[in-house]
Design a protein around this motif. Sequence first.
Motif, PDB file in Angstrom:
ATOM      1  N   PRO A 147       2.078  -8.656  -8.010  1.00 51.60           N
ATOM      2  CA  PRO A 147       3.175  -7.857  -8.552  1.00 51.60           C
ATOM      3  C   PRO A 147       3.090  -6.431  -7.989  1.00 51.60           C
ATOM      4  O   PRO A 147       2.204  -5.685  -8.363  1.00 51.60           O
ATOM      5  CB  PRO A 147       2.911  -7.861 -10.059  1.00 51.60           C
ATOM      6  CG  PRO A 147       1.449  -8.155 -10.193  1.00 51.60           C
ATOM      7  CD  PRO A 147       0.905  -8.676  -8.909  1.00 51.60           C
ATOM      8  N   THR A 148       4.009  -6.115  -7.083  1.00 46.60           N
ATOM      9  CA  THR A 148       3.916  -4.769  -6.478  1.00 46.60           C
ATOM     10  C   THR A 148       5.219  -4.390  -5.783  1.00 46.60           C
ATOM     11  O   THR A 148       6.204  -5.131  -5.830  1.00 46.60           O
ATOM     12  CB  THR A 148       2.724  -4.715  -5.499  1.00 46.60           C
ATOM     13  OG1 THR A 148       2.491  -3.364  -5.125  1.00 46.60           O
ATOM     14  CG2 THR A 148       2.977  -5.520  -4.259  1.00 46.60           C
ATOM     15  N   GLY A 149       5.213  -3.272  -5.118  1.00 48.64           N
ATOM     16  CA  GLY A 149       6.400  -2.785  -4.428  1.00 48.64           C
ATOM     17  C   GLY A 149       6.723  -3.638  -3.211  1.00 48.64           C
ATOM     18  O   GLY A 149       5.856  -4.281  -2.619  1.00 48.64           O
ATOM     19  N   ASN A 150       8.015  -3.573  -2.816  1.00 50.57           N
ATOM     20  CA  ASN A 150       8.456  -4.443  -1.716  1.00 50.57           C
ATOM     21  C   ASN A 150       7.826  -4.076  -0.379  1.00 50.57           C
ATOM     22  O   ASN A 150       7.857  -4.857   0.546  1.00 50.57           O
ATOM     23  CB  ASN A 150       9.976  -4.385  -1.601  1.00 50.57           C
ATOM     24  CG  ASN A 150      10.426  -3.030  -1.103  1.00 50.57           C
ATOM     25  OD1 ASN A 150      10.437  -2.776   0.093  1.00 50.57           O
ATOM     26  ND2 ASN A 150      10.770  -2.128  -2.021  1.00 50.57           N
ATOM     27  N   TRP A 151       7.234  -2.892  -0.296  1.00 50.89           N
ATOM     28  CA  TRP A 151       6.616  -2.469   0.957  1.00 50.89           C
ATOM     29  C   TRP A 151       5.404  -3.309   1.323  1.00 50.89           C
ATOM     30  O   TRP A 151       4.826  -3.175   2.386  1.00 50.89           O
ATOM     31  CB  TRP A 151       6.226  -0.995   0.904  1.00 50.89           C
ATOM     32  CG  TRP A 151       5.843  -0.482  -0.463  1.00 50.89           C
ATOM     33  CD1 TRP A 151       6.625   0.239  -1.286  1.00 50.89           C
ATOM     34  CD2 TRP A 151       4.607  -0.691  -1.130  1.00 50.89           C
ATOM     35  NE1 TRP A 151       5.966   0.515  -2.458  1.00 50.89           N
ATOM     36  CE2 TRP A 151       4.722  -0.055  -2.383  1.00 50.89           C
ATOM     37  CE3 TRP A 151       3.423  -1.361  -0.845  1.00 50.89           C
ATOM     38  CZ2 TRP A 151       3.698  -0.067  -3.335  1.00 50.89           C
ATOM     39  CZ3 TRP A 151       2.403  -1.372  -1.786  1.00 50.89           C
ATOM     40  CH2 TRP A 151       2.549  -0.717  -3.013  1.00 50.89           C
ATOM     41  N   ILE A 152       5.001  -4.219   0.400  1.00 48.38           N
ATOM     42  CA  ILE A 152       3.839  -5.062   0.686  1.00 48.38           C
ATOM     43  C   ILE A 152       4.225  -6.239   1.592  1.00 48.38           C
ATOM     44  O   ILE A 152       3.357  -6.894   2.174  1.00 48.38           O
ATOM     45  CB  ILE A 152       3.204  -5.568  -0.643  1.00 48.38           C
ATOM     46  CG1 ILE A 152       1.725  -5.989  -0.426  1.00 48.38           C
ATOM     47  CG2 ILE A 152       3.983  -6.744  -1.201  1.00 48.38           C
ATOM     48  CD1 ILE A 152       0.804  -4.830  -0.155  1.00 48.38           C
TER      49      ILE A 152
END
Lengths: 430, 605
Positions: free
Chosen positions: A271-276
């Motif tokens: 669960p994290t930002g789309n930049w991953i």
Amino acid sequence: MKKFYLMFALLISLAVLAACSSGDDEANGASGSEGSSGADSITAWAWDPAFNIAALEKAKEAYDGDVEVKIIENAQDDIIQKLNTGLSSGTTKGMPNIVLIEDYRAQSFLQAYPDAFYPLTDVINSDDFADYKIATTSFDGEQYGLPFDSGVAGLYVRTDYLEEAGYTPEDLTNITWDEYIEIGKAVKEATGKNMLTLDPNDLGQIRMMIQTNGSWYVDEDGSTPNLEGNESLAKAFETYKKMMDADIGKIVSDWSQFVGAFNSGDVASVPTGNWITPSIKQAEDQSGKWAVVPMPRLDMEGAVNASNLGGSSWYVLNVDGKEEAADFMLQTFGSNVDLYQTLVKDIGALGTYSAAAEGDAYAVEDEFFGGQQLLADLSTWTDEIPGVNYGLHTYAIEDILVTGMQDYLNGTELTKVLENVQAQAEAQLK
Amino acid sequence: MPTMKMKQKASRILRNNSLFIKMFLIMVVSIVAVSLLITFSSIRMSSDLFMDTFSISNTKALEQIETRFEDYSFAIVSATNEVQNNGTIKKVLTQENESAIETSKSYHDISRQIERIYPTVESYDTNMIVLGENERLYNMNYSNWPVSWEVLRNHPITKRSIEQPNRLLYQFMPSTSFNDKPMIVATKALMERSTGEIYGVLYFPIREEDWKRLYEGYTSTENEVLLVNQDGKIVSSNKDEMIGDLEPELLALAEEVEEEQLDLKEVNLFETNYLLMSQYLPTYDLYLVNLVNKNAVLANLINTKEILLISLGIVLVAVVIVFIISRRMTNSISRLVKQISSMAKHDFNRPVTETGGYEAKKIANAFNSMLSELKEYVDLVVQAQQKQRTAELLALQHQINPHFLYNTLASVKFMVQQGKKEKATEMIHALISLLQNALSNVDQTITVEQEIADLKNYVLINQARYGDGIKVNFFVSPDCLDCQVPKLILQPFIENAFFHAFNEKKEGFVQILVSQKRGSLICEIVDNGDGMEMKGDYTKEDIKEKRHLFSGIGIRNVHERIQMIYGGQYGVEISSEKGEGTKVKVELPVQKLNASVKSNEITNI
């Protein structure tokens, strides 16, 4: 006659000597006026050559004005340091025309140096950008920042692990964190894999959780700590402890371990930002085994399945060449849909310019994610992110919360913990 | 032909200016030589002096760099000690198999500890990484070195520090391994002292570009600093392109300088001349080498070009001045020389012009006064000679041949004896007037008329003596009668005709013609006697002087006399042919008595 010749010789020698020694002074003249750009060239600072610097290069290519744009790479810490020293001393010498600032830090600059930034209220139309960005990029009724990359968060899930435990991505769509934990337990039981990674020194998880309910570490004013009695924060803490208690989190201590965990297949979701996205795609053997679903929400009234982590925006400094810089911004990141198409295609940078989502590049089906229209989905979620004022002290408060979290995990009562951190924050940030 | 002319002209110009050329060349050569010597010796002296002071200041700079490296090393050592003595860090790194909450807590605790220690080295832009077993990795600045646990655990620098657990090692990582920037990593194995068990490794990576800030301020392109490790590898340098190069030669030189305790050594490395200074840094096990590019430093310091330009300027100015001055000096002398050398053409009576410098004026002046004195002397000599000549002539003229008198008187005696009384009287008269004229001053001129009268008397006497086989006729143009001629100018020719022209023929005539022609008085004595062979066309040498029968004046003297009195265009001309007779032509200027100046002049001579 002889005296005349002597005088003559002396005069000539003096003239020759004088002519010889006057060569060096001239070179100094030219180098005086470089720091503050005139109207014919503007400078821009950013920090990531693979991401925001590359985006600037694309913008420069797309720009057809007369002004020359100089792009300068600085480490993010250096940018913050230089801006602080430069702006606090009141000098504009050596300052850029355009600078990229992380959203979490933006307010502290806008509040500390309100006159140092050039308002873009009349230059761009703030309705064109994702709502949640406006709160962080504006101050005192004026729009200062031009929202750049989206930090829209998603839940990246391993479909194969879920399947093993009897779930489909649909089962994780629009769920609460409590439901997520239950699924996590099942997945760990079925596969032996942890559900997610947790870094005890980075509470990004907490930040994403509370923003689903439109809450933050500080009040609307951006500076008063809002910890004690913050129901969303309390709920997030509880949820975090539940994850730890359920033992579905793999504890990591830095970025390499975080990336290593999902690349090596140790965790079932991220669960994290789309930049991953680019980091996830690094493990090419996992192609087709991933899907992205909306972020789980806090199990509270009003919470939505959309959140944010990170993200940054462009700011124009109130120095010579500001009009040109603002014009450059308007023509590129402020209105150019094609530029945004290029950015997602070539760099993978997802902007927050709403009109861009209708372009073709956003509709591309991503095979790595099982044919999902990832960019389109992320853009949709972007619009749903609750806007919060990140205020001035995000990282300072988080440092306090990190220790509070450890106390809470190790048995201290939650209300007591929040009371403590509130007191600490108020003491420190006064 | 033109080239010849030009050559001649050139050589003439050279000859005329040889004094100037010599003088100027010598001056120019000396000026240039002196300037060159001074220029080069001053350049050499100042560069020597500069190199001395430069090496002193560089030694100081080197000491300061060393101090900064010590400071850095001290920061690293302090941080290392703190980590080693930190129980929390040791505990966390040695813990195993705990719950998520326990792990979380230990991660949190160790981070707090490391964060507390980190500022010691953070100001140097040095990262700090703690590596433990069981995938524990604490990287304080991930962007400085984004390394994963597996990579770092198996990295050679980790192995090396585990092999030497008691030493703090400074290890060089070339740019290719992880990052595009070369790094220097200080490593230290974390060891439990009681058991000797290694529970982790501590890393302090610093990018070479940040590390070099310790010395970069003391460097420049001519003044290089290099850090060389024991393998001869260049670990750090202000010259980026040399980082990571293997230079065993440099290492050997550095060791030599260090061992022999030299201040500095002049070396030739990388095809350049350097001054090498070296300092061993024991904590780093590195040689700190300072290379000063001698030529570049000197080029920067001493602007050889400028000095040479100044010298050149001075030389030029001096040469121009020397040119002008020596030109002026020699010009007047050359002009003097030129005038003197053409002096003979003007009979020493044209003085040289007194111009030019003081010396030239003096010389010209002296020369002129000498010239005028010389002229005076010459005039005196000429006058003396003329006087002598006149005296000689006078003497000759006065020598009336006694035989002539004797013979004449003898003839008179016979006439008296024969009773030719009148004839004797006539003869005596002729003799008297002849002697009267002959014995008066030889300088005096007489009229043609008188001369003719004398001649007639002379003829009368001769005819009386020898008979009148030889007829004498006088043809005198009336306008010539009052012309002045030197005394006895024609007599020798008549005499000559009487006594030599008629040896074979016993009879004939002598004709005397006097006339004016083109402003000259022409007197011709023509006989139709024997004549003679003419060897040349000149009279003097051809006619053998016989004894003079009347006076000492012979025909030989006549020519000289005329020329002496009237100049070269007048004189005697004789033409003769064997059997045909002889013709003597005497050319004289037309002079009348009323032209008193001329007659005076003549009498003076």
